[in-house]
Scaffold this motif. Structure first.
Motif, PDB file in Angstrom:
ATOM      1  N   ASP A 113       0.821  -1.228   0.000  1.00 44.96           N
ATOM      2  CA  ASP A 113       0.000   0.000   0.000  1.00 44.96           C
ATOM      3  C   ASP A 113       0.851   1.271   0.000  1.00 44.96           C
ATOM      4  O   ASP A 113       2.081   1.205  -0.097  1.00 44.96           O
ATOM      5  N   GLU A 128      -8.046  -4.498  -4.212  1.00 48.49           N
ATOM      6  CA  GLU A 128      -8.538  -4.509  -2.824  1.00 48.49           C
ATOM      7  C   GLU A 128      -8.576  -3.077  -2.278  1.00 48.49           C
ATOM      8  O   GLU A 128      -9.222  -2.257  -2.867  1.00 48.49           O
ATOM      9  N   THR A 129      -7.826  -2.785  -1.199  1.00 50.03           N
ATOM     10  CA  THR A 129      -7.931  -1.451  -0.583  1.00 50.03           C
ATOM     11  C   THR A 129      -6.919  -0.453  -1.153  1.00 50.03           C
ATOM     12  O   THR A 129      -6.929   0.720  -0.784  1.00 50.03           O
ATOM     13  N   SER A 189      -7.160  -0.093  -9.058  1.00 46.32           N
ATOM     14  CA  SER A 189      -7.247  -0.507  -7.653  1.00 46.32           C
ATOM     15  C   SER A 189      -7.199  -2.016  -7.513  1.00 46.32           C
ATOM     16  O   SER A 189      -7.719  -2.738  -8.365  1.00 46.32           O
TER      17      SER A 189
END
Lengths: 148, 164
Positions: free
Chosen positions: A43, A105-106, A103
């Motif tokens: 991330d 997932e998060t 994107s």
């Protein structure tokens, strides 16, 4: 008349070259055999949030070769870029060089201010997710990257 | 500069800007190179440069999200056409000569944009260069074909309008 004929010949010649160039650079990446891919997702803070082995078959149910994009899309929640780089949750649009992922997932990007980098076995990938050739036990790392 | 000239330059800017937006969905397929080559041949160097500056300004306003770093490279890329066609390639006149110029320009324009793109996106230089080749080829061939087929009829027609 002769001038027009030269123009037509040149047109056919350059269009043929363009088709060959596009075909060469947009060959979808395939696997040689069934196997397992390790997907790693990192991330914006640099933290590894997913490290997951995903089993795949060389061919999809319809007989077409499985691409890395297909495998990723079947296993995770993926949002792609549409024709105008807007969010396309159906991933129905494919560019000349395959899908562009916004994107996973998060981890969300917008293409303009941030994007997802792909590392194939630790090496920055020259190709997009649809074009990478892969084999059993390869590691695909997807990293959030801020632009600028 | 006469009002007629200003109106003509404004029309030229509008045409180049609108066609680019209309064709935006098609990667690198555009009439921009054809039009700028045409303007360069029809107008004085200063006027052609003015059209390009206004066009890049409008384009940058619309795509400011892409980063202001692109403005100098966009300007440099497009200004190369009048600079080259008024100096070293001054003698290029036929549509075939100009089409070959457009073909090469497609690649040169792509290479000029690379430093800014690498700076903004932080993508390593070589992967970007490789990934950009098909897009440069599309632009180069789009330039070649549009100039080859449309330069002469457009040049004749605009000359006719100008003289009337």
């Amino acid at each position: 008349m002769k001038k027009t004929l030269i123009k037509i010949t040149l047109t056919v010649f350059v269009v043929a070259i363009l088709v060959l160039v596009i075909q060469y650079f947009s060959q979808t990446g395939k696997a040689e055999s069934d196997g397992t891919i390790i997907f790693v997702l990192i991330d914006e803070s640099g933290e590894e949030i997913i490290r997951q082995s995903v089993d795949y078959t060389r061919l999809k149910e319809d007989g077409d070769p499985n691409t890395l994009f297909d495998i990723l899309n079947s296993e995770f929640n993926v949002v792609c870029a549409g024709a105008m780089y807007q969010k396309d949750e159906t991933c129905s649009h494919s560019f000349t060089n395959g899908h562009v992922i916004l994107s996973v997932e998060t981890v969300e990007t917008d293409f303009f201010n941030s994007y997802i980098e792909i590392y194939h076995n630790g090496v920055y990938s020259n190709k997009g997710i649809s074009l990478i050739e892969f084999k059993d036990k390869d590691v695909i790392e997807l990293r959030y990257k801020q632009v600028g | 500069m006469k009002i007629k000239d200003i109106a003509l330059l404004a029309s030229f800017v509008a045409i180049v800007f609108v066609q680019e937006q209309a064709l935006m969905l098609l990667p690198n397929i555009q009439f921009t190179t054809l039009l700028i080559v045409l303007y360069t041949k029809l107008l004085s160097f200063k006027k052609a440069v003015a059209v390009i500056i206004v066009y890049v300004f409008l384009d940058s306003l619309l795509w400011l999200g892409m980063g202001i770093v692109y403005v100098p490279t966009l300007l440099l890329g497009w200004l190369l056409i009048p600079v080259l066609l008024h100096t070293v390639f001054k003698r290029l006149e036929t549509s075939l000569e100009l089409a070959i110029f457009g073909l090469v320009f497609g690649f040169v324009y792509g290479w000029i944009q690379i430093p800014a793109a690498v700076l903004i996106t932080n993508v390593p230089f070589i992967p970007y260069l490789v990934a950009d080749i098909p897009f440069e080829a599309i632009m180069a061939i789009s330039n070649f074909l549009t100039i080859l087929w449309l330069y002469e009829p457009l040049h004749k027609r605009i000359k006719m309008i100008q003289s009337s």
